[in-house]
Design a protein around this motif. Structure first.
Motif, PDB file in Angstrom:
ATOM      1  N   THR A   2      72.825  63.996  -8.744  1.00 45.94           N
ATOM      2  CA  THR A   2      73.179  62.582  -8.586  1.00 45.94           C
ATOM      3  C   THR A   2      72.610  62.017  -7.294  1.00 45.94           C
ATOM      4  OG1 THR A   2      75.202  62.917  -9.858  1.00 45.94           O
ATOM      5  CG2 THR A   2      75.092  60.944  -8.483  1.00 45.94           C
ATOM      6  N   ALA A   3      72.686  62.781  -6.221  1.00 49.51           N
ATOM      7  CA  ALA A   3      72.145  62.311  -4.935  1.00 49.51           C
ATOM      8  C   ALA A   3      70.641  62.081  -5.025  1.00 49.51           C
ATOM      9  CB  ALA A   3      72.476  63.308  -3.828  1.00 49.51           C
ATOM     10  N   LEU A   4      69.952  62.926  -5.765  1.00 44.13           N
ATOM     11  CA  LEU A   4      68.504  62.760  -5.937  1.00 44.13           C
ATOM     12  C   LEU A   4      68.198  61.481  -6.715  1.00 44.13           C
ATOM     13  CD1 LEU A   4      65.642  63.865  -5.584  1.00 44.13           C
ATOM     14  CD2 LEU A   4      65.978  65.153  -7.693  1.00 44.13           C
ATOM     15  N   LEU A   5      68.967  61.215  -7.755  1.00 42.98           N
ATOM     16  CA  LEU A   5      68.769  59.986  -8.541  1.00 42.98           C
ATOM     17  C   LEU A   5      69.005  58.745  -7.685  1.00 42.98           C
ATOM     18  CD1 LEU A   5      70.459  61.035 -11.908  1.00 42.98           C
ATOM     19  CD2 LEU A   5      68.012  60.654 -11.497  1.00 42.98           C
ATOM     20  N   ILE A   6      70.042  58.797  -6.862  1.00 36.72           N
ATOM     21  CA  ILE A   6      70.329  57.666  -5.979  1.00 36.72           C
ATOM     22  C   ILE A   6      69.172  57.472  -4.993  1.00 36.72           C
ATOM     23  CG2 ILE A   6      71.861  56.853  -4.136  1.00 36.72           C
ATOM     24  CD1 ILE A   6      74.160  58.278  -5.701  1.00 36.72           C
ATOM     25  N   ALA A   7      68.685  58.557  -4.446  1.00 38.66           N
ATOM     26  CA  ALA A   7      67.571  58.464  -3.489  1.00 38.66           C
ATOM     27  C   ALA A   7      66.314  57.913  -4.160  1.00 38.66           C
ATOM     28  CB  ALA A   7      67.301  59.825  -2.867  1.00 38.66           C
ATOM     29  N   LEU A   8      66.047  58.343  -5.378  1.00 36.47           N
ATOM     30  CA  LEU A   8      64.874  57.842  -6.104  1.00 36.47           C
ATOM     31  C   LEU A   8      64.988  56.340  -6.365  1.00 36.47           C
ATOM     32  CD1 LEU A   8      64.248  60.725  -8.666  1.00 36.47           C
ATOM     33  CD2 LEU A   8      62.785  60.063  -6.738  1.00 36.47           C
ATOM     34  N   GLY A   9      66.159  55.911  -6.777  1.00 33.39           N
ATOM     35  CA  GLY A   9      66.368  54.480  -7.009  1.00 33.39           C
ATOM     36  C   GLY A   9      66.218  53.680  -5.733  1.00 33.39           C
ATOM     37  N   ALA A  10      66.749  54.221  -4.651  1.00 31.08           N
ATOM     38  CA  ALA A  10      66.654  53.530  -3.354  1.00 31.08           C
ATOM     39  C   ALA A  10      65.221  53.464  -2.863  1.00 31.08           C
ATOM     40  CB  ALA A  10      67.535  54.238  -2.332  1.00 31.08           C
ATOM     41  N   MET A  11      64.424  54.460  -3.187  1.00 27.26           N
ATOM     42  CA  MET A  11      63.016  54.458  -2.765  1.00 27.26           C
ATOM     43  C   MET A  11      62.248  53.305  -3.398  1.00 27.26           C
ATOM     44  SD  MET A  11      62.229  58.574  -2.803  1.00 27.26           S
ATOM     45  CE  MET A  11      60.484  58.297  -2.957  1.00 27.26           C
ATOM     46  N   VAL A  12      62.696  52.862  -4.525  1.00 31.40           N
ATOM     47  CA  VAL A  12      62.059  51.713  -5.191  1.00 31.40           C
ATOM     48  C   VAL A  12      62.725  50.409  -4.755  1.00 31.40           C
ATOM     49  CG1 VAL A  12      61.548  50.652  -7.426  1.00 31.40           C
ATOM     50  CG2 VAL A  12      61.414  53.139  -7.162  1.00 31.40           C
ATOM     51  N   THR A  65      73.527  52.423  -8.377  1.00 33.95           N
ATOM     52  CA  THR A  65      73.811  52.811  -6.992  1.00 33.95           C
ATOM     53  C   THR A  65      72.538  52.885  -6.154  1.00 33.95           C
ATOM     54  OG1 THR A  65      75.694  54.083  -7.799  1.00 33.95           O
ATOM     55  CG2 THR A  65      74.964  54.520  -5.556  1.00 33.95           C
ATOM     56  N   GLY A  66      71.516  53.558  -6.667  1.00 39.54           N
ATOM     57  CA  GLY A  66      70.289  53.723  -5.880  1.00 39.54           C
ATOM     58  C   GLY A  66      69.458  52.467  -5.785  1.00 39.54           C
ATOM     59  N   PHE A  67      68.980  51.988  -6.938  1.00 38.04           N
ATOM     60  CA  PHE A  67      68.067  50.833  -6.937  1.00 38.04           C
ATOM     61  C   PHE A  67      68.762  49.565  -6.456  1.00 38.04           C
ATOM     62  CE2 PHE A  67      66.181  47.161  -9.071  1.00 38.04           C
ATOM     63  CZ  PHE A  67      64.907  47.227  -8.540  1.00 38.04           C
ATOM     64  N   CYS A  68      69.864  49.200  -7.104  1.00 35.24           N
ATOM     65  CA  CYS A  68      70.545  47.950  -6.728  1.00 35.24           C
ATOM     66  C   CYS A  68      71.185  48.048  -5.349  1.00 35.24           C
ATOM     67  CB  CYS A  68      71.588  47.568  -7.773  1.00 35.24           C
ATOM     68  SG  CYS A  68      70.865  47.002  -9.315  1.00 35.24           S
ATOM     69  N   GLY A  69      71.652  49.242  -4.993  1.00 35.13           N
ATOM     70  CA  GLY A  69      72.229  49.412  -3.668  1.00 35.13           C
ATOM     71  C   GLY A  69      71.219  49.161  -2.560  1.00 35.13           C
ATOM     72  N   ALA A  70      69.979  49.550  -2.801  1.00 37.81           N
ATOM     73  CA  ALA A  70      68.927  49.319  -1.810  1.00 37.81           C
ATOM     74  C   ALA A  70      68.307  47.932  -1.938  1.00 37.81           C
ATOM     75  CB  ALA A  70      67.846  50.381  -1.938  1.00 37.81           C
ATOM     76  N   LEU A  71      68.313  47.406  -3.139  1.00 39.58           N
ATOM     77  CA  LEU A  71      67.732  46.074  -3.360  1.00 39.58           C
ATOM     78  C   LEU A  71      68.600  44.984  -2.755  1.00 39.58           C
ATOM     79  CD1 LEU A  71      65.572  44.292  -4.831  1.00 39.58           C
ATOM     80  CD2 LEU A  71      67.194  44.223  -6.751  1.00 39.58           C
ATOM     81  N   THR A  72      69.884  45.065  -2.955  1.00 40.33           N
ATOM     82  CA  THR A  72      70.779  44.013  -2.472  1.00 40.33           C
ATOM     83  C   THR A  72      71.210  44.295  -1.043  1.00 40.33           C
ATOM     84  OG1 THR A  72      72.729  45.161  -3.303  1.00 40.33           O
ATOM     85  CG2 THR A  72      71.654  43.587  -4.787  1.00 40.33           C
ATOM     86  N   THR A  73      71.711  43.278  -0.374  1.00 40.21           N
ATOM     87  CA  THR A  73      72.065  43.480   1.017  1.00 40.21           C
ATOM     88  C   THR A  73      73.173  42.541   1.454  1.00 40.21           C
ATOM     89  OG1 THR A  73      71.274  43.362   3.283  1.00 40.21           O
ATOM     90  CG2 THR A  73      70.059  42.056   1.669  1.00 40.21           C
TER      91      THR A  73
END
Length: 119
Positions: A2-12, A65-73
């Motif tokens: 799960t942590a890897l998936l979150i990190a991958l989403g956040a990288m984008v 969690t990953g993508f939207c968490g990093a996209l939004t602020t």
């Protein structure tokens, strides 16, 4: 996993936030933070859709969690609102809070309802 998936989403999501913010903000002369408003609205649409579609936990970890968490602020939204008040742009500060919250909730509800109707 799960942590890897979150990190991958956040990288984008994180670079996309930066690029979207810069692209949107350069098209406006206003001091209103259109870039942050745009990424937060897009994130609300995506999260509402993911929730309405009842995606699996791994997909939600990656995209939600990953993508939207990093996209939004939320922190930048808060900072920019404070900055507007420091510049005595009280109307813009109030608009930033009001429009962001109402539009975000509306976008989330709209996409949630649309995906619920399709499933």
């Amino acid at each position: 996993m799960t942590a890897l998936l979150i990190a991958l989403g956040a990288m984008v999501g994180a670079p996309l936030r930066y690029l979207t913010d810069r692209a949107v903000q350069t098209k406006h002369d206003s001091i209103f933070p259109w870039g942050t408003f745009t990424v937060n609205l897009i994130g609300c649409l995506i999260l509402g859709g993911l929730t309405g579609a009842a995606v699996s936990s791994p997909v939600y970890a990656l995209a939600g969690t990953g993508f939207c968490g990093a996209l939004t602020t939320y922190s930048t939204f808060s900072f920019e609102t404070v900055r507007l008040t420091e510049q005595r742009a009280y109307l813009y500060a109030a608009m930033n809070i009001t429009v962001s919250v109402i539009a975000g909730l509306g976008a989330t509800l709209l996409s949630y309802s649309a995906f619920q109707a399709m499933s």
